[in-house]
Design a protein around this motif. Structure first.
Motif, PDB file in Angstrom:
ATOM      1  N   TYR A  58       4.140  19.745 -12.061  1.00 18.26           N
ATOM      2  CA  TYR A  58       3.957  20.884 -11.812  1.00 18.26           C
ATOM      3  C   TYR A  58       4.412  21.630 -10.595  1.00 18.26           C
ATOM      4  O   TYR A  58       5.405  20.957  -9.603  1.00 18.26           O
ATOM      5  CB  TYR A  58       2.890  20.503 -10.122  1.00 18.26           C
ATOM      6  N   THR A  59       4.697  22.876 -10.832  1.00 17.48           N
ATOM      7  CA  THR A  59       5.749  23.931  -9.566  1.00 17.48           C
ATOM      8  C   THR A  59       5.563  24.545  -8.544  1.00 17.48           C
ATOM      9  O   THR A  59       4.212  25.078  -9.151  1.00 17.48           O
ATOM     10  CB  THR A  59       6.525  24.701  -9.997  1.00 17.48           C
ATOM     11  N   ILE A  60       5.099  24.821  -7.887  1.00 23.62           N
ATOM     12  CA  ILE A  60       4.783  25.408  -6.659  1.00 23.62           C
ATOM     13  C   ILE A  60       5.553  26.601  -5.989  1.00 23.62           C
ATOM     14  O   ILE A  60       7.512  26.055  -5.963  1.00 23.62           O
ATOM     15  CB  ILE A  60       4.509  24.820  -5.749  1.00 23.62           C
ATOM     16  N   MET A  61       5.545  27.594  -5.390  1.00 22.15           N
ATOM     17  CA  MET A  61       6.612  28.637  -5.076  1.00 22.15           C
ATOM     18  C   MET A  61       5.829  29.075  -3.063  1.00 22.15           C
ATOM     19  O   MET A  61       4.442  28.773  -2.661  1.00 22.15           O
ATOM     20  CB  MET A  61       5.628  30.126  -5.904  1.00 22.15           C
ATOM     21  N   LEU A  62       6.845  28.759  -3.065  1.00 28.07           N
ATOM     22  CA  LEU A  62       6.891  29.249  -1.236  1.00 28.07           C
ATOM     23  C   LEU A  62       6.596  30.811  -1.592  1.00 28.07           C
ATOM     24  O   LEU A  62       8.061  31.707  -2.024  1.00 28.07           O
ATOM     25  CB  LEU A  62       7.978  28.693  -0.480  1.00 28.07           C
ATOM     26  N   ARG A  69       7.078  38.396  -0.869  1.00 25.30           N
ATOM     27  CA  ARG A  69       8.096  37.598  -1.507  1.00 25.30           C
ATOM     28  C   ARG A  69       8.870  35.941  -1.613  1.00 25.30           C
ATOM     29  O   ARG A  69       7.642  35.481  -0.290  1.00 25.30           O
ATOM     30  CB  ARG A  69       9.734  37.873  -0.784  1.00 25.30           C
ATOM     31  N   VAL A  70       8.981  35.966  -3.258  1.00 24.50           N
ATOM     32  CA  VAL A  70       8.855  34.198  -3.447  1.00 24.50           C
ATOM     33  C   VAL A  70      10.464  33.877  -2.534  1.00 24.50           C
ATOM     34  O   VAL A  70      11.041  34.487  -2.353  1.00 24.50           O
ATOM     35  CB  VAL A  70       9.232  33.898  -4.690  1.00 24.50           C
ATOM     36  N   GLU A  71      10.144  32.973  -1.280  1.00 25.44           N
ATOM     37  CA  GLU A  71      11.541  32.043  -0.533  1.00 25.44           C
ATOM     38  C   GLU A  71      11.771  31.136  -1.251  1.00 25.44           C
ATOM     39  O   GLU A  71      12.877  30.403  -0.290  1.00 25.44           O
ATOM     40  CB  GLU A  71      10.532  32.482   0.769  1.00 25.44           C
ATOM     41  N   GLY A  72      11.264  30.054  -2.464  1.00 22.62           N
ATOM     42  CA  GLY A  72      12.058  29.097  -2.538  1.00 22.62           C
ATOM     43  C   GLY A  72      10.305  28.733  -3.391  1.00 22.62           C
ATOM     44  O   GLY A  72       9.861  29.213  -3.859  1.00 22.62           O
ATOM     45  N   LEU A  73      10.681  26.956  -4.377  1.00 20.53           N
ATOM     46  CA  LEU A  73      10.155  26.134  -4.939  1.00 20.53           C
ATOM     47  C   LEU A  73      10.683  25.404  -4.503  1.00 20.53           C
ATOM     48  O   LEU A  73      11.401  24.176  -4.263  1.00 20.53           O
ATOM     49  CB  LEU A  73      10.432  27.038  -6.439  1.00 20.53           C
ATOM     50  N   ALA A  74       9.508  24.426  -5.577  1.00 27.63           N
ATOM     51  CA  ALA A  74       9.642  22.762  -5.472  1.00 27.63           C
ATOM     52  C   ALA A  74       8.761  22.227  -7.222  1.00 27.63           C
ATOM     53  O   ALA A  74       8.345  23.221  -7.400  1.00 27.63           O
ATOM     54  CB  ALA A  74       9.713  21.494  -4.073  1.00 27.63           C
ATOM     55  N   GLY A  75       8.845  21.159  -7.233  1.00 29.79           N
ATOM     56  CA  GLY A  75       8.146  21.225  -7.600  1.00 29.79           C
ATOM     57  C   GLY A  75       8.016  18.915  -8.157  1.00 29.79           C
ATOM     58  O   GLY A  75       8.565  18.190  -7.107  1.00 29.79           O
ATOM     59  N   VAL A  76       6.532  18.685  -8.279  1.00 29.36           N
ATOM     60  CA  VAL A  76       6.649  17.788  -9.049  1.00 29.36           C
ATOM     61  C   VAL A  76       6.247  17.302 -10.634  1.00 29.36           C
ATOM     62  O   VAL A  76       5.302  17.530 -10.840  1.00 29.36           O
ATOM     63  CB  VAL A  76       5.109  17.194  -8.157  1.00 29.36           C
ATOM     64  N   ARG A  77       6.541  16.044 -10.741  1.00 30.37           N
ATOM     65  CA  ARG A  77       6.641  16.021 -12.256  1.00 30.37           C
ATOM     66  C   ARG A  77       5.381  14.564 -12.161  1.00 30.37           C
ATOM     67  O   ARG A  77       5.710  13.246 -11.513  1.00 30.37           O
ATOM     68  CB  ARG A  77       7.775  15.742 -12.740  1.00 30.37           C
ATOM     69  N   PHE A 126      14.206  24.347  -3.170  1.00 34.07           N
ATOM     70  CA  PHE A 126      15.240  25.512  -3.513  1.00 34.07           C
ATOM     71  C   PHE A 126      14.676  26.213  -2.388  1.00 34.07           C
ATOM     72  O   PHE A 126      13.747  26.523  -2.833  1.00 34.07           O
ATOM     73  CB  PHE A 126      15.799  25.552  -4.206  1.00 34.07           C
ATOM     74  N   LEU A 127      15.437  26.832  -1.164  1.00 34.74           N
ATOM     75  CA  LEU A 127      14.683  28.016  -0.545  1.00 34.74           C
ATOM     76  C   LEU A 127      15.988  28.247  -0.339  1.00 34.74           C
ATOM     77  O   LEU A 127      17.446  28.412  -0.540  1.00 34.74           O
ATOM     78  CB  LEU A 127      14.486  27.222   1.109  1.00 34.74           C
ATOM     79  N   ARG A 128      15.655  29.866  -0.326  1.00 32.73           N
ATOM     80  CA  ARG A 128      16.855  30.712  -0.219  1.00 32.73           C
ATOM     81  C   ARG A 128      18.299  30.199   1.111  1.00 32.73           C
ATOM     82  O   ARG A 128      16.858  29.862   2.023  1.00 32.73           O
ATOM     83  CB  ARG A 128      16.437  32.285  -0.113  1.00 32.73           C
ATOM     84  N   SER A 138      10.054  22.291   5.938  1.00 35.23           N
ATOM     85  CA  SER A 138       9.678  21.519   5.808  1.00 35.23           C
ATOM     86  C   SER A 138       7.930  21.084   5.251  1.00 35.23           C
ATOM     87  O   SER A 138       7.058  20.644   4.731  1.00 35.23           O
ATOM     88  CB  SER A 138       9.175  21.530   6.767  1.00 35.23           C
ATOM     89  N   LEU A 139       7.650  22.229   5.179  1.00 37.45           N
ATOM     90  CA  LEU A 139       6.694  22.832   4.249  1.00 37.45           C
ATOM     91  C   LEU A 139       6.851  22.519   3.184  1.00 37.45           C
ATOM     92  O   LEU A 139       5.558  22.243   2.226  1.00 37.45           O
ATOM     93  CB  LEU A 139       6.204  24.055   4.874  1.00 37.45           C
ATOM     94  N   LEU A 140       7.414  23.400   2.480  1.00 40.87           N
ATOM     95  CA  LEU A 140       7.519  23.383   0.923  1.00 40.87           C
ATOM     96  C   LEU A 140       7.714  21.672   0.619  1.00 40.87           C
ATOM     97  O   LEU A 140       6.764  22.069  -0.966  1.00 40.87           O
ATOM     98  CB  LEU A 140       9.077  23.954   0.570  1.00 40.87           C
ATOM     99  N   ALA A 141       8.993  20.828   0.965  1.00 40.79           N
ATOM    100  CA  ALA A 141       8.714  19.849   0.947  1.00 40.79           C
ATOM    101  C   ALA A 141       7.569  18.849   0.985  1.00 40.79           C
ATOM    102  O   ALA A 141       7.205  18.281  -0.002  1.00 40.79           O
ATOM    103  CB  ALA A 141       9.567  18.542   1.418  1.00 40.79           C
ATOM    104  N   ARG A 142       6.826  18.357   2.345  1.00 41.31           N
ATOM    105  CA  ARG A 142       5.367  18.587   2.233  1.00 41.31           C
ATOM    106  C   ARG A 142       4.258  18.736   1.885  1.00 41.31           C
ATOM    107  O   ARG A 142       3.049  17.783   1.146  1.00 41.31           O
ATOM    108  CB  ARG A 142       5.091  18.665   4.094  1.00 41.31           C
ATOM    109  N   SER A 143       4.740  20.072   1.156  1.00 40.98           N
ATOM    110  CA  SER A 143       3.061  19.815   0.394  1.00 40.98           C
ATOM    111  C   SER A 143       3.073  19.950  -1.101  1.00 40.98           C
ATOM    112  O   SER A 143       2.117  19.201  -1.522  1.00 40.98           O
ATOM    113  CB  SER A 143       3.219  21.696  -0.460  1.00 40.98           C
TER     114      SER A 143
END
Length: 333
Positions: A58-62, A69-77, A126-128, A138-143
């Motif tokens: 799963y890849t999520i976009m902030l 505008r997409v400000e960052g992203l994170a993933g859950v494998r 990763f965040l800009r 924190s929002l990106l990580a905790r999501s």
């Protein structure tokens, strides 16, 4: 408002942009268009349930809901190391004793292991640079943990996170230069690219089979064992706040640490619960809110008035979550 949403194939251009910004050593975000396009296709299939749970990534976009505008992203494998080994070095203590001279020595050594098979991995955060303050990270990580908590049976009991290892002021990895490069005889960028773009057979073929005594390693490489990249220190702090600990495993290329935590011990998951959504005037308190299913997953941090059975949020926050009054919503303080 900043909101988390699923990544989709149309995000390829912005994902490539973020990959370029991420710099050297960010293995899960390579500057390779074909690899990223395949990952976005897999993300879409994962969110819709078109792949087996263990194969999901799963890849999520902030996203800024005002600008798009997409400000960052994170993933859950969902699970690593099932179709191909997931190698690490374990930092071990080897005791040696001589009765002839009555002397004992404890030596630290790096031992190649494949211990992570089946574990769930959170990563790719990763965040800009201009967004690395104000709670976006924190929002990106905790999501990611809200995603896991939404349908926990899709994931492992053990959650892992690999942090990028140390690079010096010249952009070189002391651990790679002093240890890993001796075995792989490739430029770091090529080896790093091959981790995500090949089946990893080269690691199985070339990685050391015997313990590497730490005392015999170059001092710069030795000091980099388990050391986090300067840009990864905020991520390390967030992981520690969630309950993650160092596992004793390090990356075989850059020496960065692997952090682990039991899924039911992750602070965000442990503090979460499901309430009925009401739309109105919220209080001044803030809460992390998300949808209750992985398909169409969304998450925000917003003002919320939390009761025993219901939580009241603004219409803007509800729109960002794509929820209506009366829908179930998950919250975590």
């Amino acid at each position: 408002m900043l909101a988390i949403r699923p990544a989709r194939p149309a995000d390829l251009d912005v994902m490539m942009e973020l990959a370029v910004l991420s710099g050297r050593g960010f293995t899960s975000l390579p500057e390779d268009e074909a690899t990223l396009a395949a990952r976005l296709d897999l993300a879409e299939a994962s969110f819709t349930g078109a792949v087996a749970p263990a194969e999901a990534w799963y890849t999520i976009m902030l996203e800024d809901t005002e600008t798009g505008r997409v400000e960052g992203l994170a993933g859950v494998r969902a699970a690593v190391g099932l179709k191909r080994p997931h190698f690490s070095f374990r930092v071990m203590t080897l005791a040696q004793y001589s009765s002839a001279i009555g002397t004992r020595f404890d030596h630290q050594a790096l031992v190649l292991v494949n211990e992570c098979g089946g574990w769930t991995e959170v990563g790719s955060l990763f965040l800009r640079p201009e967004r690395r303050s104000g709670g976006a990270g924190s929002l990106l990580a905790r999501s990611r943990y809200m995603l896991i908590g939404a349908e926990p049976t899709r994931f492992s009991h053990t959650i892992m996170a690999e942090l990028r290892g140390w690079f010096d002021e010249h952009g070189k990895s002391p651990f790679w230069e002093g240890v890993a490069s001796k075995f792989f005889r490739l430029p770091f960028e090529e080896a790093d690219r091959m981790v995500t773009s090949t089946d990893g057979q080269f690691i199985l073929d070339l990685a050391p089979r015997h313990p590497i005594y730490v005392d015999l390693i170059d001092s710069h490489a030795r000091e980099a064992i388990g050391r986090v990249h300067r840009d990864g220190e905020p991520a390390l702090t967030l992981l520690e706040k969630e309950g993650f600990d160092r596992s004793g495993l390090i990356d075989i290329f850059d020496g960065g640490p692997t952090m682990t935590c039991a899924s039911d011990e992750v602070a965000t998951i442990r503090a979460s619960r499901t309430l009925r959504l009401e739309i109105g005037t919220p209080g001044e308190g803030q809460a992390l809110l998300s949808t209750t299913q992985i398909d169409g997953f969304r998450s925000v941090r917003a003002a919320a008035d939390i009761g025993e059975a219901a939580v009241t949020i603004s219409s803007e926050a509800a729109d960002a979550l794509k929820l209506r009054g009366g829908d179930p919503v998950r919250i975590s303080a």
